[in-house]
Design an enzyme around this catalytic site. Structure first.
Site, PDB file in Angstrom:
ATOM      1  N   ASN A 192       0.857  -1.197   0.000  1.00 58.50           N
ATOM      2  CA  ASN A 192       0.000   0.000   0.000  1.00 58.50           C
ATOM      3  C   ASN A 192       0.888   1.240   0.000  1.00 58.50           C
ATOM      4  O   ASN A 192       2.111   1.141   0.043  1.00 58.50           O
ATOM      5  CB  ASN A 192      -0.968  -0.025   1.186  1.00 58.50           C
ATOM      6  CG  ASN A 192      -0.219  -0.089   2.503  1.00 58.50           C
ATOM      7  OD1 ASN A 192       0.508   0.818   2.864  1.00 58.50           O
ATOM      8  ND2 ASN A 192      -0.374  -1.203   3.207  1.00 58.50           N
TER       9      ASN A 192
ATOM     10  N   GLY B  58       0.534   0.985  17.267  1.00 64.24           N
ATOM     11  CA  GLY B  58       0.453   0.325  15.952  1.00 64.24           C
ATOM     12  C   GLY B  58       0.125   1.363  14.887  1.00 64.24           C
ATOM     13  O   GLY B  58      -1.030   1.708  14.682  1.00 64.24           O
TER      14      GLY B  58
ATOM     15  N   ALA C 182       1.584   1.040  11.734  1.00 58.58           N
ATOM     16  CA  ALA C 182       1.795   0.406  10.424  1.00 58.58           C
ATOM     17  C   ALA C 182       0.471   0.180   9.696  1.00 58.58           C
ATOM     18  O   ALA C 182      -0.558  -0.103  10.308  1.00 58.58           O
ATOM     19  CB  ALA C 182       2.499  -0.938  10.617  1.00 58.58           C
TER      20      ALA C 182
ATOM     21  N   ASP D  81      -4.271  -6.379   5.082  1.00 64.46           N
ATOM     22  CA  ASP D  81      -5.316  -7.197   5.698  1.00 64.46           C
ATOM     23  C   ASP D  81      -5.249  -8.647   5.212  1.00 64.46           C
ATOM     24  O   ASP D  81      -5.635  -9.555   5.921  1.00 64.46           O
ATOM     25  CB  ASP D  81      -6.698  -6.605   5.378  1.00 64.46           C
ATOM     26  CG  ASP D  81      -6.883  -5.274   6.073  1.00 64.46           C
ATOM     27  OD1 ASP D  81      -6.437  -5.157   7.230  1.00 64.46           O
ATOM     28  OD2 ASP D  81      -7.441  -4.340   5.465  1.00 64.46           O
TER      29      ASP D  81
ATOM     30  N   LYS E   1       8.832 -16.666 -10.559  1.00 62.50           N
ATOM     31  CA  LYS E   1       7.994 -15.648 -11.197  1.00 62.50           C
ATOM     32  C   LYS E   1       6.888 -16.337 -12.000  1.00 62.50           C
ATOM     33  O   LYS E   1       7.176 -17.262 -12.779  1.00 62.50           O
ATOM     34  CB  LYS E   1       8.880 -14.789 -12.121  1.00 62.50           C
ATOM     35  CG  LYS E   1       8.123 -13.637 -12.721  1.00 62.50           C
ATOM     36  CD  LYS E   1       9.034 -12.788 -13.606  1.00 62.50           C
ATOM     37  CE  LYS E   1       8.201 -11.775 -14.373  1.00 62.50           C
ATOM     38  NZ  LYS E   1       8.946 -11.143 -15.438  1.00 62.50           N
TER      39      LYS E   1
ATOM     40  N   ASP F 284      -4.297  -9.922  13.174  1.00 62.94           N
ATOM     41  CA  ASP F 284      -4.384  -8.519  13.590  1.00 62.94           C
ATOM     42  C   ASP F 284      -3.402  -8.308  14.745  1.00 62.94           C
ATOM     43  O   ASP F 284      -3.627  -8.769  15.874  1.00 62.94           O
ATOM     44  CB  ASP F 284      -5.822  -8.180  14.008  1.00 62.94           C
ATOM     45  CG  ASP F 284      -5.995  -6.680  14.160  1.00 62.94           C
ATOM     46  OD1 ASP F 284      -5.148  -6.041  14.832  1.00 62.94           O
ATOM     47  OD2 ASP F 284      -6.954  -6.135  13.594  1.00 62.94           O
TER      48      ASP F 284
ATOM     49  N   PHE G 150      -4.198   3.050  15.150  1.00 65.94           N
ATOM     50  CA  PHE G 150      -4.460   4.072  14.135  1.00 65.94           C
ATOM     51  C   PHE G 150      -5.561   3.574  13.217  1.00 65.94           C
ATOM     52  O   PHE G 150      -5.680   2.363  12.990  1.00 65.94           O
ATOM     53  CB  PHE G 150      -3.193   4.348  13.298  1.00 65.94           C
ATOM     54  CG  PHE G 150      -2.388   5.499  13.828  1.00 65.94           C
ATOM     55  CD1 PHE G 150      -1.713   5.386  15.034  1.00 65.94           C
ATOM     56  CD2 PHE G 150      -2.327   6.699  13.125  1.00 65.94           C
ATOM     57  CE1 PHE G 150      -0.992   6.461  15.542  1.00 65.94           C
ATOM     58  CE2 PHE G 150      -1.605   7.773  13.621  1.00 65.94           C
ATOM     59  CZ  PHE G 150      -0.938   7.651  14.833  1.00 65.94           C
TER      60      PHE G 150
ATOM     61  N   LYS H 152     -11.048  -3.662  18.707  1.00 59.98           N
ATOM     62  CA  LYS H 152      -9.655  -4.021  19.026  1.00 59.98           C
ATOM     63  C   LYS H 152      -9.376  -3.862  20.515  1.00 59.98           C
ATOM     64  O   LYS H 152      -8.287  -4.206  20.975  1.00 59.98           O
ATOM     65  CB  LYS H 152      -8.692  -3.172  18.198  1.00 59.98           C
ATOM     66  CG  LYS H 152      -8.950  -3.338  16.702  1.00 59.98           C
ATOM     67  CD  LYS H 152      -7.784  -2.946  15.850  1.00 59.98           C
ATOM     68  CE  LYS H 152      -8.160  -3.062  14.389  1.00 59.98           C
ATOM     69  NZ  LYS H 152      -7.088  -3.507  13.527  1.00 59.98           N
TER      70      LYS H 152
END
Ligand code: C5P
Length: 410
Positions: A222, A285, A287, A291, A301, A318, A335, A353
């Site tokens: 991401n 946390g 980062a 998911d 490859k 998680d 976060f 959480k």
């Protein structure tokens, strides 16, 4: 043909020895085409004369609210037409006034009545800067969205050396122009108390993205840059904490003093955290953990073909929820980057959480950017940290974490 001024600012001068630097700041801003209206407090006039500032700005200087030329409404009319108000120097006394919304002279009334951004350049003796009252006032200004420029560290007019010197005129001019152009400003150093307040506190931080391999050369990741997590590590180190930074792949250098652990995938990040979570007091946390990961990444490859390719993805553990569910968990901070419904989703995440503090930000504003805006959700409700560079936000966030952590461990 006369060139139109690009922007209008009010330059407010309060009573400190650094007032002489305001003349140079005025000159630099005018050179860039900024139209400057100077307003001075009574005390400022003891350090530099309105005549000097009038000669440089080409406009009468405002010194009193009892002048009837604007029908006694200069504080309204001037702050309405300005693109920004810049207070340089801003004394400890004037900062205290701003923090409490006092308006007993023209300049403080203009600040209270304004609709435009307010920038302050503190200038004071180092003990005044470090005093608990000034620390509270600066934190309040930042929380109110005021941009605080500096101060710098160095020799002071009183002969002492430390934090509290007003930034040099060139640096201030750069930040004022950046604000007028909507560009990021330099970070604000928060006044530190003599004691490093997180001495002996162990903080474990995750930062950056994770990379989930598809095959030998491809993967899923991401756009997280790691900047927010690294800034938090820096802010924690400044407070004397012992910091371990578990980081996914980023282009950033680890803050000096942090113990760095480099990982690539979410599984590796999980392992690195599991090994250290029992031995930390605070876990943050930050980062952007993927998911999902590819169920069976190919060692070689994958060759291209005309047929569609389906990848099976399986959920990653998680990490934050795992740490928060430990029998004797550290103080956990999560976060949430959302693209909509920030408050609703962030509160949900905090409950699911089971963390005491969750920091929400809008993904569109946060990812890859040097600036951000945060909303802190905890048992006492929500608290906005307005738009600022990530290091300034990290320092404010660390203050909040410290208070909540101390409250929780009493
Ligand atoms: O569920 P979501 O990914 O939005 O939650 C974000 C928070 O949870 C962040 O603090 C992130 O670091 C943490 N997280 C985690 N492990 C995951 C996913 C998210 O620690 N697998």
């Amino acid at each position: 043909m006369k060139q139109e001024p690009i922007k209008r600012i009010v330059l407010g001068i309060t009573g400190g020895i650094a007032a002489y630097k305001a003349a140079e700041l005025l000159r630099l801003l005018m050179k860039q085409g900024v139209e400057v209206q100077v307003a001075m407090t009574e005390a400022a006039c003891h350090f530099i004369t309105p005549t000097t500032m009038q000669a440089l700005s080409g406009k009468p200087v405002l010194t009193t609210q009892w002048d009837n030329t604007a029908n006694g409404m200069a504080h309204i009319s001037l702050s309405r037409s300005a693109d920004a108000i810049v207070i340089a120097p801003a004394t400890a006394d004037f900062i205290a006034k701003l923090a409490h919304g006092l308006a007993d002279d023209l300049l403080s009334s203009m600040c209270l009545a304004r609709l435009c951004p307010l920038l302050v350049a503190p200038a004071m003796n180092r003990e005044m800067w470090q005093n608990a009252a000034t620390r509270r006032n600066i934190a309040q200004l930042l929380a109110d969205g005021v941009r605080v420029l500096g101060p710098d560290c160095g020799v002071q007019a009183c002969g002492e050396e430390g934090m509290g010197r007003m930034r040099e005129a060139e640096d201030l001019a750069r930040d004022v122009l950046a604000l007028l152009r909507n560009a990021p400003l330099s970070p604000t150093p928060l006044p530190a108390s003599g004691a490093r307040e997180l001495n002996n506190v162990k903080i474990l931080i995750t930062a950056g993205p994770t990379y989930e391999a598809i095959d030998a050369v491809r993967g899923i990741t991401n756009r997280s840059s790691g900047k927010m997590g690294y800034a938090i590590a820096q802010a924690a180190l400044e407070q004397g904490a012992e910091v371990t930074l578990v980081s996914g792949p980023t282009a950033l250098a680890k803050p000096q003093g942090a113990q760095g652990v480099d990982v690539t995938s979410a599984a590796q990040m999980f392992e690195a955290v599991k090994q250290r979570a029992d031995d930390c007091d605070i876990f943050i946390g930050v980062a952007a953990v993927a998911d999902y990961r590819v169920a069976q990444p190919s060692e070689q490859k994958i060759k291209k073909s005309a047929a569609p390719l389906t990848l099976e993805l399986v959920p990653n553990p998680d990490i934050l929820a795992y740490v928060a569910a430990l029998p004797d968990p550290p103080f956990c901070v999560g976060f949430a980057a959302e693209s909509e419904n920030l408050a609703k989703y962030a509160e949900q995440k905090r409950c699911v959480k089971n963390v005491p503090l969750l920091v929400g930000n809008l993904a569109q504003q946060a990812i890859g950017s040097d600036e951000n805006e945060l909303v802190l959700f905890d048992d006492s409700g929500s608290h906005v940290l307005p738009r600022a560079d990530k290091l300034t936000l990290a320092r404010l966030l660390m203050q909040h974490i410290k208070q909540r952590y101390e409250g929780a461990s009493q």
